[in-house]
Motif scaffolding. Structure first.
Motif, mmCIF file in Angstrom:
data_model
loop_
_atom_site.group_PDB
_atom_site.id
_atom_site.type_symbol
_atom_site.label_atom_id
_atom_site.label_comp_id
_atom_site.label_asym_id
_atom_site.label_seq_id
_atom_site.Cartn_x
_atom_site.Cartn_y
_atom_site.Cartn_z
ATOM 1 N N THR A 151 15.562 -32.021 37.859
ATOM 2 C CA THR A 151 14.580 -33.257 37.482
ATOM 3 C C THR A 151 14.641 -34.481 38.268
ATOM 4 O O THR A 151 13.541 -35.067 38.651
ATOM 5 C CB THR A 151 14.598 -33.585 35.864
ATOM 6 N N ILE A 152 15.845 -35.040 38.538
ATOM 7 C CA ILE A 152 16.158 -36.230 39.091
ATOM 8 C C ILE A 152 15.682 -35.987 40.624
ATOM 9 O O ILE A 152 14.965 -36.868 40.904
ATOM 10 C CB ILE A 152 17.599 -36.498 39.097
ATOM 11 N N LEU A 153 16.244 -34.891 41.232
ATOM 12 C CA LEU A 153 15.893 -34.734 42.647
ATOM 13 C C LEU A 153 14.317 -34.481 42.822
ATOM 14 O O LEU A 153 13.834 -35.042 43.774
ATOM 15 C CB LEU A 153 16.461 -33.404 43.045
ATOM 16 N N LEU A 154 13.784 -34.155 41.870
ATOM 17 C CA LEU A 154 12.170 -33.625 42.210
ATOM 18 C C LEU A 154 11.392 -35.162 42.115
ATOM 19 O O LEU A 154 10.764 -35.423 42.690
ATOM 20 C CB LEU A 154 11.736 -32.773 41.082
ATOM 21 N N GLN A 155 12.086 -35.998 41.183
ATOM 22 C CA GLN A 155 11.463 -37.189 40.744
ATOM 23 C C GLN A 155 11.713 -38.121 42.123
ATOM 24 O O GLN A 155 10.716 -38.770 42.586
ATOM 25 C CB GLN A 155 12.059 -38.035 39.942
ATOM 26 N N VAL A 156 12.950 -37.974 42.858
ATOM 27 C CA VAL A 156 13.182 -38.644 44.197
ATOM 28 C C VAL A 156 12.443 -38.187 45.450
ATOM 29 O O VAL A 156 11.931 -38.715 45.941
ATOM 30 C CB VAL A 156 14.687 -38.601 44.308
ATOM 31 N N ALA A 157 12.029 -36.810 44.994
ATOM 32 C CA ALA A 157 11.291 -36.154 46.386
ATOM 33 C C ALA A 157 9.886 -36.708 46.188
ATOM 34 O O ALA A 157 8.957 -36.300 46.919
ATOM 35 C CB ALA A 157 11.453 -35.063 46.209
ATOM 36 N N GLY A 158 9.338 -37.240 44.966
ATOM 37 C CA GLY A 158 8.068 -37.715 44.840
ATOM 38 C C GLY A 158 7.217 -37.099 43.772
ATOM 39 O O GLY A 158 5.995 -37.387 43.495
ATOM 40 N N MET A 159 7.764 -36.182 42.996
ATOM 41 C CA MET A 159 6.973 -35.898 41.772
ATOM 42 C C MET A 159 6.951 -36.590 40.506
ATOM 43 O O MET A 159 7.982 -37.496 40.604
ATOM 44 C CB MET A 159 7.768 -34.505 41.219
ATOM 45 N N SER A 160 6.145 -36.970 39.653
ATOM 46 C CA SER A 160 6.080 -37.690 38.704
ATOM 47 C C SER A 160 6.996 -37.109 37.721
ATOM 48 O O SER A 160 7.581 -35.974 37.716
ATOM 49 C CB SER A 160 4.767 -37.630 37.803
ATOM 50 N N PHE A 161 7.657 -38.095 36.749
ATOM 51 C CA PHE A 161 8.386 -37.604 35.850
ATOM 52 C C PHE A 161 8.206 -36.240 34.810
ATOM 53 O O PHE A 161 9.085 -35.225 34.845
ATOM 54 C CB PHE A 161 9.203 -38.558 34.911
ATOM 55 N N PHE A 162 6.843 -36.458 34.478
ATOM 56 C CA PHE A 162 6.462 -35.416 33.776
ATOM 57 C C PHE A 162 6.334 -33.945 34.521
ATOM 58 O O PHE A 162 6.914 -32.935 34.071
ATOM 59 C CB PHE A 162 5.028 -35.404 33.295
ATOM 60 N N ASP A 163 5.957 -34.079 35.825
ATOM 61 C CA ASP A 163 5.982 -32.738 36.608
ATOM 62 C C ASP A 163 7.330 -32.262 37.170
ATOM 63 O O ASP A 163 7.684 -31.211 37.035
ATOM 64 C CB ASP A 163 5.198 -32.938 37.888
ATOM 65 N N ALA A 164 8.318 -33.272 37.239
ATOM 66 C CA ALA A 164 9.566 -32.832 37.527
ATOM 67 C C ALA A 164 10.464 -32.299 36.353
ATOM 68 O O ALA A 164 10.830 -30.995 36.628
ATOM 69 C CB ALA A 164 10.403 -34.141 37.828
ATOM 70 N N ILE A 165 10.315 -32.772 35.309
ATOM 71 C CA ILE A 165 10.920 -32.026 34.251
ATOM 72 C C ILE A 165 10.292 -30.518 33.716
ATOM 73 O O ILE A 165 11.121 -29.792 33.346
ATOM 74 C CB ILE A 165 11.061 -33.003 32.984
ATOM 75 N N ASN A 166 8.877 -30.558 33.783
ATOM 76 C CA ASN A 166 8.440 -29.326 33.513
ATOM 77 C C ASN A 166 8.722 -28.219 34.492
ATOM 78 O O ASN A 166 9.094 -27.078 34.175
ATOM 79 C CB ASN A 166 6.856 -29.420 33.454
ATOM 80 N N HIS A 167 8.765 -28.526 35.848
ATOM 81 C CA HIS A 167 8.976 -27.636 36.830
ATOM 82 C C HIS A 167 10.615 -27.242 36.862
ATOM 83 O O HIS A 167 10.772 -26.178 37.087
ATOM 84 C CB HIS A 167 8.714 -28.213 38.215
#
Length: 497
Positions: A197-213
């Protein structure tokens, strides 16, 4: 011995409490994002909590003894009860008003199949989308294994349940006590989810998209918050490489992750299944990437933003992503792989039967079973030449008993028979040959995207109601590895002995 029905219902009540609690977490997300369905989700959560509390209260005076029969019943019916109760948020919020569709979506979630009937995912309220991803995460490691950590409080041993629920033909224990094993597995599972979740957020995803994915990746599920799935981020290779990394980890035996954290790297390097899993991924990626680079037009098959770093990188990334998504049965897509030449369509169809490692959250047959079958097949040639020789199948330098080899052979034959039977039933609903075999392989293997009319850019909305119920049964059958469900259909199982 008579079945201990009270303990069965007591445990099902406990599962309802878990479900209700997780729905309340989705309610919190709904409240934060003000999506307009907070009260409906709150009502769903409290209804299920109340029902679970009533069941547990009325069965509190149970005999604290559970044998294998009760274990199988709790596991199989546990998934059904979870799916029935988990359908409530969809129906009360009217995100999916049809009970058949809601049950299908929930069963697809808990079995980490990732097949969906939603035509427009992005208009669904965020609280409901989070609940949808949460069903993946709960089902990924198994709500049953999670509950085992609570069982000592009830004075019940959990070994029988772990034997029925733990993925794969054998379970390496991290700790002699099964409850401690469950806790360690869940700690690793939770840790991976948080890091992704943290890495996806850093890569540019929103928090909501990051945690869901992240919830979908670690469970090898495949539900996305976008209509285009991970292809929505085709212009952001970093996002896709992060998901690739965690799909690989999710498809690996979680016991090996534990050994890695303990510094026991040699155990990983020497593990026969991991070595074959890694070689499979490497070989299949090379084949896919080369075919895509020389023969496929990624710009036509990509759902969104095809290439960023060049044609070769794009071919490798798409090939690696789809190989991992299908082998680990995650089911995310970055492109319509059915447009990548007929060879790759058949190739990816074959990969649906592989599955990840035993002890992972993947579906499918599992690499260890293929390994034992391959080794036994080669030994049959030697046995033909030397009929009196004792030639056991070896796995991790140890002899595999004939009982386990026969069990794996039986599993493989049963799996293929149900694949054929599944396709036959789908064909009765006027579904064409390609779509029928794709549906059967995908639902039984908990893959998600299939072929034909139900391919990677389509969904399962077009399936008739009876087809959805049949698909739900196949998903359950595949997730619980056939025998746990099929044994309940035999007359001798229910005889009191």
């Amino acid at each position: 011995m008579k079945l201990n029905y009270k303990i069965i219902f007591h445990f099902l009540g406990l599962l309802l409490l878990f479900n209700g609690g997780f729905i309340l977490i989705a309610t919190l997300i709904s409240l934060i994002y003000k999506d307009g369905v907070t009260l409906e989700l709150l009502l769903s959560g409290f209804t299920i909590l109340l029902l679970g509390g009533i069941v547990m209260f009325n069965t509190r005076n149970h005999r604290k003894e559970m044998n294998k029969r009760e274990g199988y019943i709790v596991v199989a019916f546990g998934w059904i009860v979870m799916s029935l109760s988990g359908s409530l948020p969809y129906m009360i919020t009217e995100a999916i008003p049809s009970f058949t569709d809601a049950f299908f979506e929930t069963m697809s979630g808990y079995t980490t199949t990732g097949a969906s009937i939603l035509n427009d995912i992005e208009i669904v309220p965020k609280g409901v989308l989070f609940w949808r991803s949460m069903t993946h995460w709960i089902g990924g490691m198994g709500i049953i294994v999670l509950a085992i950590a609570i069982l000592p409080l009830l004075g019940i041993g959990g070994m029988q349940l772990f034997a029925a629920e733990a993925p794969g033909p054998g379970g390496d224990k991290l700790h002699p006590r099964i409850t401690d094993t469950a806790k360690r597995l869940w700690l690793i599972y939770f840790g991976y989810t948080a890091v992704e979740t943290i890495l996806l957020q850093v890569a540019g995803m929103s928090f909501f998209d990051a945690i869901n994915h992240s919830l979908s990746t670690l469970s090898t599920g495949g539900f996305s918050t976008k209509n285009a799935s991970v292809a929505h981020w085709n212009d952001n290779p970093a996002v896709q490489y992060i998901i690739i990394t965690f799909m690989f980890l999710a498809g690996t035996n979680f016991v090996l992750s534990y050994f890695a954290f303990k510094g026991k790297v040699q155990k990983i390097i020497k593990d026969d299944e991991f070595k074959l899993y890694f070689k499979f991924i490497l070989a299949f990626t090379i084949i896919s990437a080369l075919v895509i680079y020389f023969n496929a037009d990624v710009t036509k098959s990509s759902i969104n933003h095809p290439m960023v770093l060049g044609e070769f990188e794009s071919a490798v990334r798409h090939g690696l992503f789809q190989v991992l998504a299908i082998v680990t049965t995650t089911g995310f897509v970055t492109a319509d792989y059915t447009l990548w030449t007929p060879f790759l369509t058949v190739f990816f169809f074959g990969l649906m039967f592989l599955g990840g490692s035993a002890g992972s959250t993947s579906g499918g047959i599992k690499v260890v079973r293929h390994l034992v079958l391959i080794k036994n097949g080669f030994l049959e040639f030697k046995r033909a030449l030397h009929p009196n020789a004792i030639l056991p199948v070896r796995y991790n330098q140890k002899s595999v008993s004939k009982d386990i080899v026969f069990n794996i052979l039986g599993f493989f034959i049963t799996y293929m028979l149900f694949f054929i039977f599944g396709a036959l039933v789908f064909s009765m609903f006027q579904i064409d040959f390609t779509s029928a075999i794709g549906l059967s392989a995908s639902t039984l293997g908990n893959v998600g995207p299939a072929l034909g009319d139900f391919g990677p850019v389509n969904n399962y909305a077009a399936l008739p109601p009876l087809g959805k119920w049949w698909a739900s049964f196949l998903m359950l059958l595949g997730r619980l590895e056939l025998f746990t469900v099929l044994i309940l259909l035999t007359p001798f199982f229910w005889r009191n002995r």
